[in-house]
Motif scaffolding. Structure first.
Motif, PDB file in Angstrom:
ATOM      1  N   ALA A   1       1.155  -1.534   0.136  1.00 47.70           N
ATOM      2  CA  ALA A   1      -0.322  -0.433   0.067  1.00 47.70           C
ATOM      3  C   ALA A   1       1.080   0.960  -0.190  1.00 47.70           C
ATOM      4  N   SER A   2       2.038   1.461   0.522  1.00 50.44           N
ATOM      5  CA  SER A   2       3.179   2.349   0.584  1.00 50.44           C
ATOM      6  C   SER A   2       4.153   2.872  -0.462  1.00 50.44           C
ATOM      7  N   GLU A   3       3.658   1.407  -2.163  1.00 50.71           N
ATOM      8  CA  GLU A   3       4.447   1.817  -2.637  1.00 50.71           C
ATOM      9  C   GLU A   3       3.574   2.028  -3.554  1.00 50.71           C
ATOM     10  N   SER A   4       4.487   2.365  -5.047  1.00 52.15           N
ATOM     11  CA  SER A   4       4.227   2.692  -6.220  1.00 52.15           C
ATOM     12  C   SER A   4       4.789   2.159  -7.789  1.00 52.15           C
ATOM     13  N   LEU A   5       4.259   2.268  -8.732  1.00 55.22           N
ATOM     14  CA  LEU A   5       5.078   2.202  -9.383  1.00 55.22           C
ATOM     15  C   LEU A   5       4.743   3.160 -10.872  1.00 55.22           C
ATOM     16  N   LEU A   6       3.572   4.011 -10.267  1.00 53.33           N
ATOM     17  CA  LEU A   6       3.140   4.534 -11.462  1.00 53.33           C
ATOM     18  C   LEU A   6       4.659   5.310 -11.944  1.00 53.33           C
ATOM     19  N   ARG A   7       5.494   5.611 -11.401  1.00 57.85           N
ATOM     20  CA  ARG A   7       6.517   6.537 -12.166  1.00 57.85           C
ATOM     21  C   ARG A   7       7.660   5.945 -13.036  1.00 57.85           C
ATOM     22  N   PHE A   8       6.920   5.023 -12.999  1.00 64.45           N
ATOM     23  CA  PHE A   8       7.563   3.551 -14.462  1.00 64.45           C
ATOM     24  C   PHE A   8       7.266   4.144 -15.583  1.00 64.45           C
ATOM     25  N   GLY A   9       6.022   3.953 -15.436  1.00 67.19           N
ATOM     26  CA  GLY A   9       5.400   3.890 -16.863  1.00 67.19           C
ATOM     27  C   GLY A   9       4.710   2.344 -17.378  1.00 67.19           C
ATOM     28  N   ALA A  10       4.482   2.755 -18.196  1.00 68.38           N
ATOM     29  CA  ALA A  10       4.986   1.268 -19.839  1.00 68.38           C
ATOM     30  C   ALA A  10       4.430   0.102 -19.489  1.00 68.38           C
ATOM     31  N   SER A  11       5.222  -0.489 -18.198  1.00 69.59           N
ATOM     32  CA  SER A  11       4.743  -2.048 -19.168  1.00 69.59           C
ATOM     33  C   SER A  11       3.368  -2.093 -17.920  1.00 69.59           C
ATOM     34  N   PHE A  12       3.206  -1.503 -16.757  1.00 76.78           N
ATOM     35  CA  PHE A  12       1.360  -1.600 -16.483  1.00 76.78           C
ATOM     36  C   PHE A  12       0.506  -0.662 -16.372  1.00 76.78           C
ATOM     37  N   ARG A  13      -0.381  -0.908 -16.318  1.00 75.57           N
ATOM     38  CA  ARG A  13      -1.680   0.016 -15.956  1.00 75.57           C
ATOM     39  C   ARG A  13      -2.027   0.201 -14.970  1.00 75.57           C
ATOM     40  N   CYS A  14      -2.176   0.888 -13.930  1.00 78.86           N
ATOM     41  CA  CYS A  14      -2.654   1.014 -12.447  1.00 78.86           C
ATOM     42  C   CYS A  14      -4.210   1.171 -12.861  1.00 78.86           C
ATOM     43  N   GLU A  15      -4.981  -0.048 -11.997  1.00 79.06           N
ATOM     44  CA  GLU A  15      -6.558   0.320 -11.259  1.00 79.06           C
ATOM     45  C   GLU A  15      -6.881  -0.817 -10.771  1.00 79.06           C
ATOM     46  N   GLU A  16      -7.863  -0.312 -10.170  1.00 76.99           N
ATOM     47  CA  GLU A  16      -8.379   0.193  -8.830  1.00 76.99           C
ATOM     48  C   GLU A  16      -9.393  -0.550  -8.554  1.00 76.99           C
ATOM     49  N   HIS A  17      -9.664  -2.463  -7.258  1.00 72.32           N
ATOM     50  CA  HIS A  17     -10.601  -3.340  -7.209  1.00 72.32           C
ATOM     51  C   HIS A  17     -10.704  -3.115  -5.685  1.00 72.32           C
ATOM     52  N   GLY A  18     -12.123  -2.049  -6.119  1.00 71.45           N
ATOM     53  CA  GLY A  18     -12.216  -3.362  -3.855  1.00 71.45           C
ATOM     54  C   GLY A  18     -11.592  -2.386  -3.030  1.00 71.45           C
ATOM     55  N   GLY A  19     -11.403  -0.827  -3.519  1.00 77.42           N
ATOM     56  CA  GLY A  19     -10.607   0.383  -2.762  1.00 77.42           C
ATOM     57  C   GLY A  19      -8.721   0.082  -2.315  1.00 77.42           C
TER      58      GLY A  19
END
Ligand SMILES: C[S@@+](CC[C@H](N)C(=O)[O-])C[C@H]1O[C@@H](n2cnc3c(N)ncnc32)[C@H](O)[C@@H]1O
Length: 274
Positions: free
Chosen positions: A247-265
């Protein structure tokens, strides 16, 4: 500073922390110099070194260096974990994401990639079993530390491991005083192996998987390492597969290979389904 800690000069800190990051991915900043000296010194002294520079040369050049680094890793890693940790994310995984995936493929491979003493994969095993999904899921778990893997394989938990138990865990555990023992069918459901996430070929050796949990370990890595690990994860994930981080980590700054999705909060990183 702890009197048992050997002196660690700034130049030796630089080469020693550099070697640790290169091999294990773990980052220590110059402010962590005293902590690093305290963590490494007992191991260096035990091996007969009274200078951390000599220990560095041993780790860098000796024939037994790979084995010694594995031993040293035991002193450097943080193994904090507990049953039911960040449960919202696991609940969304088993209730929202997994059913369509199983409907499409019939079975799934899920990998807990820094499992520590096993609470994370065993929580997942319990949740899958409760929903009748366990026979359709292959549960793999790994960690760099042989010590925590030995604890995981014993399937016995106490103290802080039990500090935030979900109500459903009464179906997963039998109690002997303050010690909880995992039900044998859940213990059997998880296959453990030792694996260093900082080695790309080790990640590749896992073969294709549908879901990777890599929670609460990326915080110990710097961006360049996280990027490499995330790319390796992308290469073993099936199209449309999911990566779960803490929960305290993020990959958003790396873009490309993954897209971020929200499910069940909770947040998930999804590989392109195409
Ligand atoms: C804080 S625990 C997280 C456990 C669990 N994923 C959770 O969220 O509760 C971090 C784990 O990462 C492992 N670890 C650290 N560096 C690693 C590496 N390079 N490769 C594999 N595991 C590593 C540690 O041994 C430790 O067990």
């Amino acid at each position: 500073m702890n009197p048992r800690a050997l002196p660690l000069s700034s130049p030796v800190f630089t080469i020693l922390s550099g070697l640790i990051e290169e091999r294990l991915g773990l980052f220590f900043s110059p402010q962590d110099s005293d902590i690093l000296a305290e963590k490494i010194s007992p191991r260096a002294l035990e091996r007969g070194f009274d200078s951390l520079l000599d220990y560095y040369y041993y780790l860098r050049y000796d024939a037994g260096a790979a084995e010694e680094l594995e031993q040293l890793a035991e002193a450097l890693v943080v193994n904090e974990t507990y049953i039911g940790r960040e449960l919202d994310q696991l609940t969304a995984l088993v209730d929202v994401l997994l059913p369509p995936l199983l409907a499409e493929r019939g079975q799934a491979r899920i990998w807990s990639a820094a499992c520590s003493t096993g609470e994370e994969p065993f929580t997942l095993a319990g949740m899958l079993n409760d929903r009748g999904l366990l026979p359709k899921v292959e549960l793999l778990a790994s960690d760099i530390s042989q010590r925590v893997l030995a604890v995981a394989k014993a399937g016995k938990f106490s103290g802080r491991s039990l500090r935030s138990l979900p109500p459903a865990s009464s179906r997963w555990l039998d109690y002997d005083g303050a010690t909880a023992r995992l039900k044998p069918e859940l213990l059997r459901a998880v296959k453990f192996r030792q694996l260093n996430l900082n080695e790309r070929e080790s990640i590749q050796s896992m073969g294709k998987v549908d879901v990777i949990l890599c929670r609460n370990v990326l915080i110990y890595f710097r961006d360049a390492t996280i990027k490499t690990v995330a790319e390796s994860f992308a290469s073993v994930l099936n199209p449309g597969g999911y990566l779960l981080i803490g929960a305290s980590e993020s990959l958003l700054r790396f873009g490309a290979s993954f897209r971020c999705e929200e499910h069940g909060g909770a947040f998930f990183y999804r590989k392109d389904p195409a």
